[in-house]
Scaffold this motif. Structure first.
Motif, PDB file in Angstrom:
ATOM      1  N   ARG A  38       0.831  -1.205   0.000  1.00 25.11           N
ATOM      2  CA  ARG A  38       0.000   0.000   0.000  1.00 25.11           C
ATOM      3  C   ARG A  38       0.870   1.261   0.000  1.00 25.11           C
ATOM      4  NH1 ARG A  38      -4.844   1.725   3.906  1.00 25.11           N
ATOM      5  NH2 ARG A  38      -5.441   3.509   2.619  1.00 25.11           N
ATOM      6  N   ALA A  39       2.015   1.187   0.705  1.00 25.84           N
ATOM      7  CA  ALA A  39       2.835   2.387   0.905  1.00 25.84           C
ATOM      8  C   ALA A  39       3.792   2.684  -0.246  1.00 25.84           C
ATOM      9  CB  ALA A  39       3.644   2.228   2.200  1.00 25.84           C
ATOM     10  N   TYR A  42       3.398   5.689  -2.879  1.00 29.50           N
ATOM     11  CA  TYR A  42       3.504   7.016  -2.263  1.00 29.50           C
ATOM     12  C   TYR A  42       4.971   7.328  -1.975  1.00 29.50           C
ATOM     13  CZ  TYR A  42      -1.480   6.394  -1.301  1.00 29.50           C
ATOM     14  OH  TYR A  42      -2.821   6.179  -1.415  1.00 29.50           O
ATOM     15  N   SER A  45       7.246   8.112  -4.949  1.00 27.34           N
ATOM     16  CA  SER A  45       7.006   9.404  -5.599  1.00 27.34           C
ATOM     17  C   SER A  45       7.272  10.565  -4.639  1.00 27.34           C
ATOM     18  CB  SER A  45       5.568   9.464  -6.124  1.00 27.34           C
ATOM     19  OG  SER A  45       4.682   9.417  -5.033  1.00 27.34           O
ATOM     20  N   THR A  47       5.573  11.344  -1.967  1.00 25.38           N
ATOM     21  CA  THR A  47       4.368  11.875  -1.307  1.00 25.38           C
ATOM     22  C   THR A  47       4.117  11.106  -0.011  1.00 25.38           C
ATOM     23  OG1 THR A  47       2.983  10.419  -2.632  1.00 25.38           O
ATOM     24  CG2 THR A  47       3.271  12.663  -3.452  1.00 25.38           C
ATOM     25  N   VAL A  49       2.264   8.792   2.753  1.00 25.52           N
ATOM     26  CA  VAL A  49       1.378   7.635   2.887  1.00 25.52           C
ATOM     27  C   VAL A  49       0.127   8.146   3.623  1.00 25.52           C
ATOM     28  CG1 VAL A  49       1.262   5.384   4.048  1.00 25.52           C
ATOM     29  CG2 VAL A  49       3.374   6.102   2.923  1.00 25.52           C
ATOM     30  N   PRO A  50      -1.080   7.625   3.290  1.00 22.88           N
ATOM     31  CA  PRO A  50      -2.294   8.165   3.929  1.00 22.88           C
ATOM     32  C   PRO A  50      -2.225   8.159   5.464  1.00 22.88           C
ATOM     33  CG  PRO A  50      -2.874   6.657   2.163  1.00 22.88           C
ATOM     34  CD  PRO A  50      -1.376   6.588   2.300  1.00 22.88           C
ATOM     35  N   ASP A 153      13.766   7.317  -3.094  1.00 23.83           N
ATOM     36  CA  ASP A 153      13.201   8.653  -2.935  1.00 23.83           C
ATOM     37  C   ASP A 153      14.265   9.722  -2.678  1.00 23.83           C
ATOM     38  OD1 ASP A 153      13.721   7.763  -0.371  1.00 23.83           O
ATOM     39  OD2 ASP A 153      11.831   8.464   0.479  1.00 23.83           O
ATOM     40  N   THR A 158      12.628  13.346  -7.050  1.00 25.56           N
ATOM     41  CA  THR A 158      11.755  12.987  -5.927  1.00 25.56           C
ATOM     42  C   THR A 158      12.022  13.884  -4.716  1.00 25.56           C
ATOM     43  OG1 THR A 158      12.012  10.756  -6.737  1.00 25.56           O
ATOM     44  CG2 THR A 158      10.840  10.989  -4.684  1.00 25.56           C
ATOM     45  N   ARG A 162       9.387  15.979  -2.437  1.00 28.75           N
ATOM     46  CA  ARG A 162       9.325  15.856  -0.970  1.00 28.75           C
ATOM     47  C   ARG A 162       9.401  17.222  -0.301  1.00 28.75           C
ATOM     48  NH1 ARG A 162      13.934  11.700   0.130  1.00 28.75           N
ATOM     49  NH2 ARG A 162      13.381  11.907   2.308  1.00 28.75           N
TER      50      ARG A 162
END
Ligand code: AMP
Length: 209
Positions: A38-39, A42, A45, A47, A49-50, A153, A158, A162
């Motif tokens: 899931r991570a 994110y 890129s 960004t 993680v939720p 990253d 990237t 960030r």
């Protein structure tokens, strides 16, 4: 700069765990766990993680027995929503809140220089810098002989993403923690030792008081 390096050093000296959301997520990506799957997108890129994903994993760690004597949070919270969730968790569980929130301050140019030179061990995660903190043998970890790699990253494009994410989503935390009287600023342009001295002064100041 170098929040991870500083946190690692302080955790070792104080003998308390370093809870690094970035490390936990990177390990989950390596292992291919559901959290990692899931991570990954994110993280690659640059960004975030939720919130609900990281909040869940921090809650699990902080309420565990190993954090009962204290801990160092590294890279969390990174949004106001995460900070609010953390404050709610302290209230709900009756655990003491944070003693200090440290902002390591450094110019964007310096961040780019440092991240582009950063290498970490693919086996034990020890972090080096090709100029400031090089390993004895190029590309090889001093501690375990593992191979040193650049984080996906830390690639220049990237890193810019960030920095933008930091400005938009993380910088508001400066005001959030200033209002709570917890914010401590550290001038982080100097050497690892110079930065660490400032960090120790912060931790020790309140002990004596
Ligand atoms: P770090 O090692 O702290 O630089 O984190 C590396 C990456 O992990 C970040 O760029 C995010 O994609 C993700 N990450 C780490 N901590 C958090 C957090 N508190 N909230 C959201 N994403 C995070």
């Amino acid at each position: 700069m170098g929040k991870g390096t500083q946190a690692q050093r302080l955790a070792a000296q104080e003998k308390i765990p370093q809870v690094s959301t970035g490390e936990i997520l990177r390990k989950s990506v390596e292992r291919g766990t559901p959290l990692g799957l899931r991570a990954k997108g994110y993280m690659d890129s640059g960004t975030l993680v939720p919130d609900e994903v990281v909040i869940g994993l921090v809650r699990e760690k902080l309420t565990g027995p190993e954090c009962a004597r204290g801990y160092i949070l590294d890279g969390f919270p990174r949004t106001v929503a995460q900070a609010e969730a953390l404050d709610r968790m302290f209230k709900e569980t009756g655990t003491p809140g944070l003693d200090h929130v440290v902002s390591f301050e450094v110019s964007p140019d310096e961040i780019i220089r440092r991240l582009s030179g950063r290498r970490s061990c693919s086996t034990c995660q020890t972090v080096y810098h090709i100029e400031h903190d090089p390993p004895k043998r190029e590309g090889v970890c001093d501690k375990c002989g593992g191979t040193l790699v650049q984080r996906a990253d830390d690639k220049p494009e990237t890193v810019l993403a960030r920095l933008k994410v930091f400005d938009q989503q993380t910088r508001p935390l400066v005001e959030y923690y200033q209002k709570q009287g917890l914010l401590r600023r550290v001038e982080a342009t100097g050497s690892i030792d110079q930065v660490y001295k400032q960090l120790l002064a912060i931790v020790h100041a309140t002990r004596v008081a």
